[in-house]
Design an enzyme around this catalytic site. Structure first.
Site, PDB file in Angstrom:
ATOM      1  N   GLU A 177     124.240 118.319  20.340  1.00 20.89           N
ATOM      2  CA  GLU A 177     123.734 119.604  19.836  1.00 20.89           C
ATOM      3  C   GLU A 177     122.351 119.938  20.390  1.00 20.89           C
ATOM      4  OE1 GLU A 177     123.330 119.880  15.568  1.00 20.89           O
ATOM      5  OE2 GLU A 177     122.721 121.971  15.627  1.00 20.89           O
ATOM      6  N   LYS A 219     127.855 121.246  20.605  1.00 21.45           N
ATOM      7  CA  LYS A 219     127.482 122.152  19.508  1.00 21.45           C
ATOM      8  C   LYS A 219     126.279 122.981  19.970  1.00 21.45           C
ATOM      9  CE  LYS A 219     126.035 122.203  14.646  1.00 21.45           C
ATOM     10  NZ  LYS A 219     126.299 121.669  13.321  1.00 21.45           N
TER      11      LYS A 219
HETATM   12  C1  5MM Z   1     122.951 121.259   7.915  1.00 22.42           C
HETATM   13  O1  5MM Z   1     121.715 121.238   8.604  1.00 22.42           O
HETATM   14  C2  5MM Z   1     121.623 120.257   9.631  1.00 22.42           C
HETATM   15  C3  5MM Z   1     120.565 119.249   9.344  1.00 22.42           C
HETATM   16  O2  5MM Z   1     119.279 119.765   9.490  1.00 22.42           O
HETATM   17  P1  5MM Z   1     117.989 118.834   9.192  1.00 22.42           P
HETATM   18  O3  5MM Z   1     118.107 117.580   9.996  1.00 22.42           O
HETATM   19  O4  5MM Z   1     116.854 119.719   9.623  1.00 22.42           O
HETATM   20  O5  5MM Z   1     117.958 118.564   7.739  1.00 22.42           O
HETATM   21  C4  5MM Z   1     121.465 120.967  10.994  1.00 22.42           C
HETATM   22  O6  5MM Z   1     121.279 120.075  12.057  1.00 22.42           O
HETATM   23  C5  5MM Z   1     122.720 121.722  11.231  1.00 22.42           C
HETATM   24  O7  5MM Z   1     123.805 120.844  11.368  1.00 22.42           O
HETATM   25  C6  5MM Z   1     122.670 122.594  12.464  1.00 22.42           C
HETATM   26  O8  5MM Z   1     121.409 123.160  12.680  1.00 22.42           O
HETATM   27  C7  5MM Z   1     123.658 123.726  12.303  1.00 22.42           C
HETATM   28  O9  5MM Z   1     123.397 124.330  11.054  1.00 22.42           O
HETATM   29  P2  5MM Z   1     123.272 125.906  10.981  1.00 22.42           P
HETATM   30  O10 5MM Z   1     122.742 126.172   9.597  1.00 22.42           O
HETATM   31  O11 5MM Z   1     122.323 126.310  12.075  1.00 22.42           O
HETATM   32  O12 5MM Z   1     124.681 126.389  11.206  1.00 22.42           O
END
Ligand code: 5MM
Length: 341
Positions: A177, A219
């Site tokens: 990602e 991703k």
């Molecule tokens: C769910 O959020 C994930 C974890 O974030 P942190 O490590 O900052 O707590 C994040 O990595 C998430 O999987 C991705 O950003 C995709 O989430 P979004 O909200 O952008 O779809």
């Protein structure tokens, strides 16, 4: 080894199903809970995630896998059933976030490098035994004045590649990602060029690290206008530019691409995916791996109250179904408005 990696990677993105990103670290889930006035305790986090994983329709029909945080992969439901077992029983795959977060990068002011490689091989073995069949590592790239720099891009791409190699060695499918943030005032073309650079460097490093592309999932962010940009691109432009970019950067050996939502509205994230599928002729399966765009609605509907359990599940099921339809190119504003009962 590779056959099962390939099968898992394919299954994660096939048939319209997508991935629930429920891997919020302790500080992120606290922010989400603050927004709905719920205290972030061990039990509340368990109750909320149990509500999601017990949403039968969503989990069996629309969700191929769930990305978990370290706490959650070890946590048990109220009745003592491991949360991992709830996911498996629904026919979905448990996954695990293994990065330790994006930290300020020395020599690159305003930029970050994602940490977590030390000891990762050992942790992956433990996660496999706990049921994880895929994992996730997120690199964060910001767009701003003079950034991103090559210093930051190459360090993040190399870390992603080293992570992916360790995962494949442990028979765990890596979700790679590299997220280009949409927070700035840049236009969609700047997002296109930065994302192109990021993906080119990432696949170069994946090649040097001898990653089996058939056994990984990408991703990425979509190509969108920065949130503060005065001109916001249309759904069609986002879809056309994202597909063009991916075709230029992602080898067709990669079985699936599962987008992050990145702060888009729930409906935009769905509409963009649907429009891309409708373009057609894509060499990989495109689907969703949303955190916020799948969870904002159920979090609000649940709001930490037991009596809202069914409403939370209905909201989650609706978003999961809308994104499933989008991943099949069957979503429309009309189906969107038929809210869950
Ligand atoms: C769910 O959020 C994930 C974890 O974030 P942190 O490590 O900052 O707590 C994040 O990595 C998430 O999987 C991705 O950003 C995709 O989430 P979004 O909200 O952008 O779809």
């Amino acid at each position: 080894m590779s056959a099962s990696l390939d099968e898992v990677a394919y299954k994660m993105c096939a048939g319209g199903k997508g991935i629930l990103a429920a891997d919020e670290s302790s500080s992120t889930i606290k922010k989400r809970f603050d927004d709905i006035g719920v205290e972030s305790t061990f039990d509340n986090r368990r109750d909320y995630r149990e509500m999601l994983f017990r949403s039968d329709e969503a989990m069996t029909k629309y969700i191929s896998g769930v990305i978990l945080f370290d706490e959650t992969i070890r946590q048990k439901a109220k009745d003592g059933t491991p949360l991992v077992e709830l996911i498996q029983k629904a026919g979905s795959l448990p996954g695990i976030k293994v990065d330790a977060g994006a930290k300020p990068q020395p020599g690159a002011p305003g930029e970050t490098i994602t940490e977590g490689l030390d000891g990762l091989g050992g942790r992956l073995k433990e996660y496999y035994d706990l049921g994880a069949r895929f994992s996730k590592w997120r690199a964060v790239i910001d767009i701003g004045n003079g950034i991103p720099s090559y210093t930051s891009l190459i360090a993040n791409a190399q870390a992603l590649a080293r992570y992916a190699a360790l995962c494949q060695e442990a028979n765990i499918v890596p979700i790679v990602e590299p997220e280009v943030l949409m927070d700035g005032d840049h236009d969609i073309d700047r997002c296109y060029h930065v994302t192109e650079w990021v993906l080119k460097e990432t696949f170069q490093q994946l090649y040097y690290a001898r990653i089996r592309l058939e056994g990984m999932v990408l991703k990425p962010n979509m190509v969108v206008s920065g949130k503060k940009c005065p001109t916001q691109a249309s759904v069609e432009e986002v879809a056309e530019k994202t597909v063009r970019l991916l075709k230029n950067c992602v080898p067709s050996a990669v079985p699936g691409i599962a987008f992050l939502s990145g702060g888009q509205s729930d409906e935009d994230a769905t509409a963009h995916l649907d429009a891309m599928i409708k373009i057609g002729g894509l060499p990989w399966n495109l689907t969703f791996s949303y955190g916020r765009a799948l969870q904002a609605a159920p979090q609000k509907a649940w709001s930490g109250k037991d009596e809202n359990w069914a409403a939370g599940q209905a909201a989650f099921t609706h978003r999961a179904k809308m994104n499933y339809l989008a991943a099949l190119g069957q979503w429309s504003a009309e189906v969107e408005s038929k809210k869950a009962a």
